[in-house]
Design an enzyme around this catalytic site. Structure first.
Site, PDB file in Angstrom:
ATOM      1  N   HIS A 101      10.311   6.787  -3.594  1.00 50.39           N
ATOM      2  CA  HIS A 101      10.381   6.275  -2.231  1.00 50.39           C
ATOM      3  C   HIS A 101      10.038   4.790  -2.186  1.00 50.39           C
ATOM      4  O   HIS A 101       9.281   4.293  -3.017  1.00 50.39           O
ATOM      5  CB  HIS A 101       9.440   7.055  -1.299  1.00 50.39           C
ATOM      6  CG  HIS A 101       8.006   6.992  -1.696  1.00 50.39           C
ATOM      7  ND1 HIS A 101       7.475   7.810  -2.672  1.00 50.39           N
ATOM      8  CD2 HIS A 101       6.987   6.204  -1.272  1.00 50.39           C
ATOM      9  CE1 HIS A 101       6.183   7.530  -2.819  1.00 50.39           C
ATOM     10  NE2 HIS A 101       5.866   6.557  -1.978  1.00 50.39           N
ATOM     11  N   HIS A 103       8.607   1.750   0.452  1.00 49.15           N
ATOM     12  CA  HIS A 103       7.933   1.456   1.728  1.00 49.15           C
ATOM     13  C   HIS A 103       8.561   0.209   2.346  1.00 49.15           C
ATOM     14  O   HIS A 103       8.752  -0.801   1.668  1.00 49.15           O
ATOM     15  CB  HIS A 103       6.453   1.122   1.488  1.00 49.15           C
ATOM     16  CG  HIS A 103       5.637   2.240   0.946  1.00 49.15           C
ATOM     17  ND1 HIS A 103       4.740   2.949   1.717  1.00 49.15           N
ATOM     18  CD2 HIS A 103       5.558   2.781  -0.291  1.00 49.15           C
ATOM     19  CE1 HIS A 103       4.136   3.868   0.978  1.00 49.15           C
ATOM     20  NE2 HIS A 103       4.613   3.789  -0.262  1.00 49.15           N
TER      21      HIS A 103
END
Ligand code: AMP
Length: 137
Positions: A101, A103
């Protein structure tokens, strides 16, 4: 990839609720539940790659394409002055959720370097997610 289902896989599958902002065939984006700033968004691969080290080139391309798209929408929706794009890879780098992932953290002039953990007020998360989602081009 890992064998155990990650919390992010459960989010993609709709088994855990999230404030979704974007989805395409390979990626998914939603607000971080423990944001550094209002509008802090996570863009993830739908497949449970662990992090940058096992990410195939094609998945990396899809991920960065979505990051670009979502970052522009986050900037528009939050009216931030800038934003950080960060990927934590492995425990030593602060990775807690072992599912690839990125941010996206909106910043206002002067707040860089302040590592806050904010809490959304009732309804605020849904409202911001909607604002970002409609700003996606
Ligand atoms: P990292 O340290 O890069 O692994 O960050 C994982 C991030 O996932 C943290 O910032 C958490 O606040 C966020 N997170 C964990 N669980 C959830 C969830 N259920 N919904 C939204 N964000 C989450």
């Amino acid at each position: 990839m890992t064998n155990e289902k990650t919390i992010f896989e459960k989010i993609v599958a709709g088994e855990i609720p999230c404030a979704k902002v974007y989805e395409d065939v390979e990626t998914f984006a939603f607000l971080d539940i423990n944001p550094n700033s209002i509008g802090h968004t996570l863009v993830i691969t739908k497949k449970p790659f662990r992090n940058i080290f096992d990410l195939p080139d094609s998945a990396a391309e899809s991920l960065i394409r979505s990051v670009k798209k979502v970052a522009a929408a986050v900037k528009k929706a939050t009216n931030c002055d800038g934003l950080n794009i960060i990927m934590n890879n492995e425990k030593a780098a602060g990775q807690i959720v072992f599912h690839a992932h990125v941010h996206i953290i909106p910043r206002k002039d002067g707040d860089w370097g302040l590592h806050k953990h904010l809490t959304y007020k009732d309804g605020e998360m849904t409202e911001i997610a909607k604002k970002i989602s409609v700003a996606i081009e």
